[in-house]
Write a protein that holds these residues in place. Structure first.
Motif, PDB file in Angstrom:
ATOM      1  N   THR A  78      74.245 105.340  46.800  1.00  6.47           N
ATOM      2  CA  THR A  78      74.579 104.104  46.079  1.00  6.47           C
ATOM      3  C   THR A  78      75.853 103.486  46.639  1.00  6.47           C
ATOM      4  N   GLU A  79      76.821 104.338  46.944  1.00  5.89           N
ATOM      5  CA  GLU A  79      78.096 103.829  47.479  1.00  5.89           C
ATOM      6  C   GLU A  79      77.914 103.283  48.890  1.00  5.89           C
ATOM      7  N   ALA A  80      76.993 103.876  49.661  1.00  7.71           N
ATOM      8  CA  ALA A  80      76.681 103.344  50.990  1.00  7.71           C
ATOM      9  C   ALA A  80      76.105 101.944  50.854  1.00  7.71           C
ATOM     10  N   LEU A  81      75.184 101.783  49.909  1.00 11.67           N
ATOM     11  CA  LEU A  81      74.547 100.477  49.689  1.00 11.67           C
ATOM     12  C   LEU A  81      75.584  99.444  49.231  1.00 11.67           C
ATOM     13  N   ARG A  82      76.522  99.892  48.415  1.00 13.92           N
ATOM     14  CA  ARG A  82      77.567  98.990  47.897  1.00 13.92           C
ATOM     15  C   ARG A  82      78.421  98.441  49.039  1.00 13.92           C
ATOM     16  N   ASN A  83      78.517  99.190  50.127  1.00 13.43           N
ATOM     17  CA  ASN A  83      79.398  98.787  51.232  1.00 13.43           C
ATOM     18  C   ASN A  83      78.649  98.383  52.500  1.00 13.43           C
ATOM     19  N   ILE A  84      77.318  98.283  52.403  1.00 13.48           N
ATOM     20  CA  ILE A  84      76.528  98.099  53.622  1.00 13.48           C
ATOM     21  C   ILE A  84      76.768  96.728  54.258  1.00 13.48           C
ATOM     22  N   HIS A  85      77.257  95.772  53.457  1.00 15.68           N
ATOM     23  CA  HIS A  85      77.549  94.443  54.009  1.00 15.68           C
ATOM     24  C   HIS A  85      78.720  94.466  54.985  1.00 15.68           C
ATOM     25  N   PHE A  86      79.464  95.559  55.013  1.00 20.30           N
ATOM     26  CA  PHE A  86      80.548  95.671  55.992  1.00 20.30           C
ATOM     27  C   PHE A  86      80.013  95.904  57.404  1.00 20.30           C
ATOM     28  N   LEU A  87      78.819  96.515  57.501  1.00 12.53           N
ATOM     29  CA  LEU A  87      78.268  96.850  58.823  1.00 12.53           C
ATOM     30  C   LEU A  87      77.957  95.595  59.623  1.00 12.53           C
ATOM     31  N   LYS A  88      78.275  95.657  60.923  1.00 18.28           N
ATOM     32  CA  LYS A  88      77.890  94.548  61.783  1.00 18.28           C
ATOM     33  C   LYS A  88      76.467  94.768  62.279  1.00 18.28           C
ATOM     34  N   GLU A  89      75.928  93.749  62.899  1.00 17.52           N
ATOM     35  CA  GLU A  89      74.615  93.875  63.526  1.00 17.52           C
ATOM     36  C   GLU A  89      74.658  95.048  64.507  1.00 17.52           C
ATOM     37  N   GLY A  90      73.761  95.985  64.358  1.00 16.90           N
ATOM     38  CA  GLY A  90      73.753  97.112  65.282  1.00 16.90           C
ATOM     39  C   GLY A  90      74.724  98.223  64.914  1.00 16.90           C
ATOM     40  N   GLY A  91      75.446  98.043  63.812  1.00 19.43           N
ATOM     41  CA  GLY A  91      76.374  99.089  63.344  1.00 19.43           C
ATOM     42  C   GLY A  91      75.592 100.302  62.869  1.00 19.43           C
TER      43      GLY A  91
END
Lengths: 192, 604
Positions: A78-91
């Protein structure tokens, strides 16, 4: 990679800050400039915890912008999903599969736990899902889950594993060190 | 040869190291996020008197005494602590210092753990003293030394202002061991031979006659400091090393602190005037810089402190608070979008519908039972600053005001007087923790007793300063270094105010509710004291509970305990509660709420 922007997310008490600090120390030993930002304060046991680690030639902002993160280490789905918008394309995403439910009640509303987070996470290319607690238990203690995740994430870091191991050896001793090293190597040895 | 050593330090750790490295010897503080770790780090360093003072006023006054005794001294606190210390601060500006004196104040833009977002820089202007703003841990260390030196050179207290992202971010600090020497200043307060403190009444006794003369000195000092600001290397233009001269650049940015880092990342090509000292400001330097750029931006979190001053110099500011927010933290992206007037086509925001993990009372917390009982009591409950502020949240909703340290008692006193005048018979309740009570609740309690207040004051004495991570205070019987100290008898202190005092057990819900019913009806004020220690700090845990799924009716009454150890899990398609045994502390509050008797201890 000439550096890295790494977000580490999970729940208080999982050993997140230690992993952030280990990566930061190892990056400094590699000659990078390093900045790290941690959530303190009202985040007590059971609260969301996020740590940002940035390293490179020269780092300015201590925090990472949404869409700019190279590697997200999720200690909890859940915490990964909460922060997934931080990932760049290809992150890249390395994530523990064991869920820690949010409180059953928020306000007077019974909270519905989100259904299939794993599927949502797995839909991303470059995602590595692992049962960190199970592996840590095999290494000798479920508490070593953070070292399993650090090991699994190490393949995506421009830092030799020997550097990370040296930091682990500096931070622990005795039986704990032994278990933590096994956990780290188990995580590193994983095949996707 | 000097050895270069590198370490990754938080801003707070770096301030402590800088202080010790510069010969600082006396440090006082009251715990408060994000400032707490500066004193905690100083407790670990040898040869330094480091204390948790009773409150920020006491901390600053003690540090003033430390300075008078000839030792470099520091008081550290969070931004709202400066309000408490404002009384000595304003006049310490007049008296000046003996050895260097620094007030480290940590602001909290974004309010990670604070009740407001005030900007400490206003205090520097009001007190007419310098304000230094480091922008990373290296500067946090270096500026602490500089602040001490500046304090002695100009005979003034100096504010070292950080924000959460400076205090709690970690970055690389380089130590040049063996090179730096403590700059020694002969203490003018020590008589040459005897070592007795010298007396200087006109400087240190602020009677109107003396203070009037000192005020003139202080205005002259400020003018000198402004002159110093023009030439100090901590106010610098960045970007001039590039072949393009500054004046050909389109954008110029004036900034300070962590905002510098955001601005530099957002506009690496812009000319920047980075201010290490934000009060007093270098007027000539600012005007010169503004002349050399096509458009001027001022990038600062919170108030337009620099911006207003720059405008008052008659300089045109193109981008400032007209595009950047007055509230919350900045990011590099936010600064870029605001000044370039460009928005990202698809802004990246968190996914919707993810359940929050709001701050919660810990499993086994002694406050939980109190709030279950208070949530059934139909009266106004004034709260205070600490973990028990969480009693305001669902499912309790049992705290109805939180203002500042100590205000619970005085507000309850005022409400009780107000209700009495309006002919309403109902007692308000105040809830305050032990550390907060000793910080400033005690003054309110004396006031309540003396002025006929009629309230129930609950002191949740859990033997620690909980919210900031578990620091000592006079009630714990240990000092900041963990050594034995005289232990304040909180119940005895309340009795000494002339009040009736009763001890309560917050883990016995029935007993607690009966006691509240009794006290609501009883005449006169009362102090109720819980002496159950903090479960987190003292690692207290009983045997975890489990639920007999046969007996659980799914009524969810147990969830009124607001505990993260309780989960809803369907059994055979029906709603049932289960206990997470890894989280459960076995305190039994949920079991007391269960009408079906479904909870039981896990048998080994």
């Amino acid at each position: 990679m000439t550096g890295g922007d790494i977000v580490i997310a999970g729940v208080g008490g999982q050993g997140i800050l230690l992993v952030g600090r280990a990566i930061a120390e190892a990056a400094m030993a590699e000659g990078f400039d390093v900045k790290q930002s941690e959530a303190h304060g009202m985040a007590r046991r059971g609260g969301s915890v996020v740590s940002h680690v940035r390293f490179g030639g020269k780092v300015f902002s201590p925090t990472i912008e949404p869409g700019a993160c190279d590697l997200l280490i999720g200690f909890e789905p859940t915490e990964a999903l909460r922060n997934i918008h931080f990932l760049k394309e290809g992150g890249k995403l390395v994530c523990n599969t064991r869920k820690i439910s949010a409180p059953a009640v928020s306000g007077s509303i019974v909270v519905k736990q989100p259904p299939d987070i794993e599927t949502a996470l797995n839909a991303r290319p470059g995602t590595l899902l692992i049962d960190g607690y199970c592996m840590a238990a095999k290494a000798g203690s479920p508490r070593a889950v953070n070292l399993v995740l650090l090991g699994a994430a190490a393949r995506f870091l421009p830092i030799p594993s020997s550097r990370l191991e040296a930091i682990i050896k500096k931070s622990f001793s005795g039986k704990t060190l032994e278990i933590n090293l096994i956990a780290f190597r188990m995580g590193r040895g994983l095949r996707k | 040869m000097n050895k270069v050593k590198k370490e990754i330090l938080s801003g707070n750790e770096a301030i402590a190291r800088g202080f010790a490295d510069a010969g600082g010897r006396f440090a006082a503080s009251y715990p408060g996020t994000p400032a707490t770790e500066a004193l905690e780090e100083l407790c670990r360093l040898p040869g330094i008197h480091a204390e948790w003072s009773i409150n920020e006023k006491a901390a600053l006054e003690a540090a003033i005494g430390g300075s008078l005794s000839g030792l470099r001294s520091m008081a550290s606190m969070k931004h709202v602590g400066v309000n408490v210390a404002a009384d000595p601060l304003m006049t310490a500006s007049y008296t000046g210092v003996n050895a260097g004196l620094v007030l480290m104040a940590a602001d909290d833009p974004g309010m990670f753990s604070s009740q407001n977002e005030q900007d400490t820089r206003h205090f520097a202007r009001m007190a007419k003293i310098p304000c230094l703003e480091p922008s990373d841990s290296q500067e946090a260390m270096d500026f602490t030394r500089l602040a001490l030196e500046l304090s002695e050179q100009f005979d003034t207290p100096v504010i070292l202002r950080t924000t959460t992202r400076i205090s709690h971010s970690r970055s690389v600090v380089t130590f040049l061991s063996g090179e730096r020497k403590v700059t020694k200043r002969k203490p003018d307060f020590l008589a040459a031979d005897s070592g007795v403190l010298q007396i200087n009444i006109p400087k240190y006794v602020m009677l109107p006659g003396y203070a009037g003369k000192r005020h003139v000195v202080i205005e002259k000092r400020l003018a000198k400091l402004q002159e110093w600001a023009e030439s100090t290397e901590i106010n610098k233009i960045i970007g001039s090393e590039s072949p393009k001269p500054v004046h050909r650049r389109r954008l110029g940015i004036i900034t300070s602190g962590v905002s510098f880092q955001y601005a530099r990342e957002a506009f690496p090509e812009a000319a920047m005037l980075k201010l290490g000292m934000t009060w007093p400001l270098p007027e000539r330097m600012i005007k010169e810089f503004a002349k050399g750029v096509k458009s001027l931006a001022v990038v600062e979190e919170l108030d337009p402190f620099i911006e207003d001053a720059v405008r008052a110099m008659g300089v045109r500011v193109d981008w400032g608070k007209n595009v950047l927010p007055l509230t919350g933290e900045f990011t590099a992206g936010m600064v870029f979008e605001a000044i370039s007037r460009r928005r990202e086509s698809s802004p990246k925001t968190p996914a919707a519908g993810i359940p929050e993990r709001p701050p919660n009372l810990c499993p086994g917390c002694s406050h939980r039972g109190l709030f279950v009982a208070l949530s059934k009591l139909k009266t106004f409950v004034s709260g205070d600053i600490g973990c028990y502020t969480l009693g305001a949240l669902e499912p309790f909703s049992a705290i109805h005001s939180v203002l500042c340290m100590g205000a619970s008692v005085t507000i309850a006193h005022g409400i009780s007087a107000g209700l009495k005048l309006r002919g309403i018979k109902r007692k308000p309740v105040a809830v305050i923790g032990d550390s907060t009570f000793l910080h400033s609740g005690i003054t309110g309690l004396i006031n309540l007793a003396y002025n006929g207040g009629d309230a129930i004051v609950v002191i949740m004495n859990n033997d620690t300063t909980g919210m900031t991570g578990g620091q000592e205070h006079p009630g714990t019987g240990r000092n900041a270094g963990g050594e034995k100290a005289p232990r304040m008898d909180i119940m005895g202190l309340c009795r000494a105010c002339g009040l009736r005092v009763r001890e309560i057990d917050t883990f016995d819900l029935k007993g607690l509710e009966a006691l509240f019913r009794e006290e609501m009806a009883a005449p006169g004020p009362v102090v109720l004291v819980s002496n159950q220690p903090c479960a987190l700090r003292y690692r207290l845990a009983g045997r975890p509970l489990e639920i007999d799924a046969e007996k659980c009716t799914g009524c969810l009454k147990c969830l009124k305990a607001g505990c993260i150890g309780l989960k809803i899990a369907p059994v055979d398609g029906r709603r049932r509660v289960s206990v997470d045994r890894l989280v459960c502390n076995g305190c039994g509050i949920c079991a007391q709420l269960c009408k079906a008797g479904a909870f039981r201890e896990i048998l080994a």
